[in-house]
Every structure is written in structure tokens, then in C-alpha cells.
Design a protein around this motif. Structure first.
Motif, PDB file in Angstrom:
ATOM      1  N   MET A  46       0.845  -1.193   0.000  1.00  0.00           N
ATOM      2  CA  MET A  46       0.000   0.000   0.000  1.00  0.00           C
ATOM      3  C   MET A  46       0.878   1.239   0.000  1.00  0.00           C
ATOM      4  O   MET A  46       2.059   1.177   0.309  1.00  0.00           O
ATOM      5  N   ALA A  47       0.288   2.379  -0.331  1.00  0.00           N
ATOM      6  CA  ALA A  47       1.048   3.628  -0.443  1.00  0.00           C
ATOM      7  C   ALA A  47       1.742   3.990   0.851  1.00  0.00           C
ATOM      8  O   ALA A  47       2.793   4.596   0.848  1.00  0.00           O
ATOM      9  N   GLY A  48       1.171   3.669   1.995  1.00  0.00           N
ATOM     10  CA  GLY A  48       1.771   4.019   3.276  1.00  0.00           C
ATOM     11  C   GLY A  48       2.825   3.037   3.725  1.00  0.00           C
ATOM     12  O   GLY A  48       3.461   3.215   4.738  1.00  0.00           O
ATOM     13  N   ASP A  49       3.016   1.964   3.000  1.00  0.00           N
ATOM     14  CA  ASP A  49       3.957   0.918   3.365  1.00  0.00           C
ATOM     15  C   ASP A  49       5.380   1.444   3.252  1.00  0.00           C
ATOM     16  O   ASP A  49       5.775   1.950   2.210  1.00  0.00           O
ATOM     17  N   PRO A  50       6.172   1.324   4.340  1.00  0.00           N
ATOM     18  CA  PRO A  50       7.544   1.821   4.281  1.00  0.00           C
ATOM     19  C   PRO A  50       8.379   1.131   3.204  1.00  0.00           C
ATOM     20  O   PRO A  50       9.336   1.677   2.705  1.00  0.00           O
ATOM     21  N   GLY A  51       8.007  -0.092   2.818  1.00  0.00           N
ATOM     22  CA  GLY A  51       8.761  -0.810   1.804  1.00  0.00           C
ATOM     23  C   GLY A  51       8.362  -0.435   0.384  1.00  0.00           C
ATOM     24  O   GLY A  51       8.999  -0.858  -0.572  1.00  0.00           O
ATOM     25  N   ASP A  52       7.318   0.335   0.221  1.00  0.00           N
ATOM     26  CA  ASP A  52       6.842   0.720  -1.107  1.00  0.00           C
ATOM     27  C   ASP A  52       7.777   1.769  -1.695  1.00  0.00           C
ATOM     28  O   ASP A  52       7.900   2.872  -1.166  1.00  0.00           O
ATOM     29  N   PRO A  53       8.467   1.469  -2.813  1.00  0.00           N
ATOM     30  CA  PRO A  53       9.426   2.434  -3.366  1.00  0.00           C
ATOM     31  C   PRO A  53       8.764   3.708  -3.881  1.00  0.00           C
ATOM     32  O   PRO A  53       9.334   4.793  -3.770  1.00  0.00           O
ATOM     33  N   GLN A  54       7.551   3.611  -4.415  1.00  0.00           N
ATOM     34  CA  GLN A  54       6.871   4.817  -4.900  1.00  0.00           C
ATOM     35  C   GLN A  54       6.521   5.742  -3.748  1.00  0.00           C
ATOM     36  O   GLN A  54       6.690   6.960  -3.846  1.00  0.00           O
ATOM     37  N   HIS A  71       8.047   5.856  -0.889  1.00  0.00           N
ATOM     38  CA  HIS A  71       9.308   6.385  -0.378  1.00  0.00           C
ATOM     39  C   HIS A  71       9.796   7.541  -1.249  1.00  0.00           C
ATOM     40  O   HIS A  71      10.212   8.590  -0.737  1.00  0.00           O
ATOM     41  N   GLN A  72       9.735   7.367  -2.568  1.00  0.00           N
ATOM     42  CA  GLN A  72      10.149   8.437  -3.481  1.00  0.00           C
ATOM     43  C   GLN A  72       9.263   9.664  -3.319  1.00  0.00           C
ATOM     44  O   GLN A  72       9.749  10.803  -3.340  1.00  0.00           O
ATOM     45  N   ALA A  73       7.970   9.456  -3.157  1.00  0.00           N
ATOM     46  CA  ALA A  73       7.052  10.582  -2.968  1.00  0.00           C
ATOM     47  C   ALA A  73       7.380  11.337  -1.690  1.00  0.00           C
ATOM     48  O   ALA A  73       7.394  12.568  -1.666  1.00  0.00           O
ATOM     49  N   ARG A  74       7.664  10.575  -0.609  1.00  0.00           N
ATOM     50  CA  ARG A  74       8.032  11.229   0.659  1.00  0.00           C
ATOM     51  C   ARG A  74       9.329  12.007   0.507  1.00  0.00           C
ATOM     52  O   ARG A  74       9.457  13.123   0.998  1.00  0.00           O
ATOM     53  N   MET A  75      10.298  11.408  -0.193  1.00  0.00           N
ATOM     54  CA  MET A  75      11.580  12.080  -0.384  1.00  0.00           C
ATOM     55  C   MET A  75      11.407  13.356  -1.207  1.00  0.00           C
ATOM     56  O   MET A  75      12.011  14.388  -0.904  1.00  0.00           O
ATOM     57  N   ARG A  76      10.584  13.299  -2.265  1.00  0.00           N
ATOM     58  CA  ARG A  76      10.329  14.502  -3.070  1.00  0.00           C
ATOM     59  C   ARG A  76       9.661  15.581  -2.232  1.00  0.00           C
ATOM     60  O   ARG A  76      10.017  16.760  -2.318  1.00  0.00           O
ATOM     61  N   GLU A  77       8.693  15.178  -1.411  1.00  0.00           N
ATOM     62  CA  GLU A  77       7.991  16.144  -0.565  1.00  0.00           C
ATOM     63  C   GLU A  77       8.951  16.772   0.448  1.00  0.00           C
ATOM     64  O   GLU A  77       8.940  17.977   0.673  1.00  0.00           O
ATOM     65  N   GLU A  78       9.808  15.948   1.061  1.00  0.00           N
ATOM     66  CA  GLU A  78      10.788  16.477   2.010  1.00  0.00           C
ATOM     67  C   GLU A  78      11.753  17.443   1.327  1.00  0.00           C
ATOM     68  O   GLU A  78      12.086  18.495   1.884  1.00  0.00           O
TER      69      GLU A  78
END
Length: 151
Positions: A90-98, A100-107
Motif C-alpha cells: 500500500m502507499a503508506g507501506d515503508p517498503g513501497d518504493p513509490q 518512499h520516493q514521494a516522501r523524499m520529493r515532498e521532504e
């Protein structure tokens, strides 16, 4: 006595003219600052609007079909509190690369925004300090205003 009165009238006229010039200059500065504030607020509002649209899209409400700003939107608990992922992938899953990338872009975007805000604040403080120093500096003898020579 007439000469003295004439001299006083000239001083008053010069002082009034210089005060009017200073007032007009201050109005121009204020107008410029207000325009800059207006542009900054408009940019921020546009950015917030885009953020809301993307958030509405993620919630499944659609970007364009999202409620207009200023209308009441019911607040749901799941929007305010992050939910734990229920299943793998799922999108909230820490193992989900998409995700993770979305969180990194937002940060990264937030970090860039903070840097930009700090730079704008520093420039504003610098300009304010320069204006204060300019006001404290005595006028140069060759360019002194007329009223400064009288007082």
C-alpha cells in the motif's frame, strides 16, 4: 524685520517641499513593498491550492471536482491521522518504493521552500538595515537638500 520674515518664509517653503518629497518617496516604498507582499501571497495561495488539489486527488475526490476554497469540507479522521498500512504494497507501506520516493520529493520540496523563505527573509532584513543606515547617515555637502542647509 521684512528681511527676517522673508527668510523665515523661504525656510518654511523649502522645509515643506522637502517634507513633501520625503512623503512621496515613503509612499513609493510602501507601494513597492505592498506589491511584493501581494505577489508573495498570490504565489503562496497558488501553491497551497495545488497542494490541496493533489491531496483531494489522493483522497479520491478529484483535483478539479474538489470543493472550491472557502466551502465547508467535512473533516475525516483518516485525513488528520495517518493510518497504519493494512496490507503489503500500500502507499503508506515503508517498503513501497513509490511511497518512499514521494516522501523524499515532498521532504526535498519542503527543504527548498524553507531555504527560499530564509533567503527572502534575509534579503528583507538586509534592505531594512540598509534603509536604516541611509537614514542615519548625514547628507553629503554637495547633495544636501535645501532645508538641511538652513537648520
Amino acid at each position: 524685520m521684512d528681511t527676517h520674515m522673508h527668510t523665515l518664509r523661504e525656510r518654511d517653503t523649502i522645509a515643506a517641499t522637502e517634507m513633501e518629497k520625503a512623503r512621496l518617496e515613503n509612499q513609493r516604498e510602501l507601494r513597492t513593498q505592498l506589491e511584493q507582499i501581494n505577489r508573495t501571497l498570490a504565489a503562496r495561495m497558488t501553491e497551497l491550492e495545488h497542494r490541496l488539489e493533489s491531496r483531494f486527488e489522493r483522497m479520491g475526490l478529484g483535483g478539479r471536482a474538489a470543493p472550491a476554497l472557502g466551502t465547508a469540507v467535512p473533516v475525516r479522521d483518516e485525513v488528520l491521522r495517518p493510518q497504519a498500512p493494512r496490507e503489503h504494497g500500500m502507499a503508506g507501506d515503508p517498503g513501497d518504493p513509490q511511497a518512499h520516493q514521494a516522501r523524499m520529493r515532498e521532504e526535498e520540496r519542503l527543504r527548498e521552500e524553507r531555504v527560499r523563505d530564509e533567503r527572502i527573509r534575509e534579503e528583507h532584513d538586509l534592505k531594512r538595515d540598509e534603509r536604516a543606515r541611509a537614514e542615519d547617515r548625514p547628507a553629503e555637502s554637495g547633495t544636501a537638500s535645501g532645508w538641511r542647509r538652513w537648520f
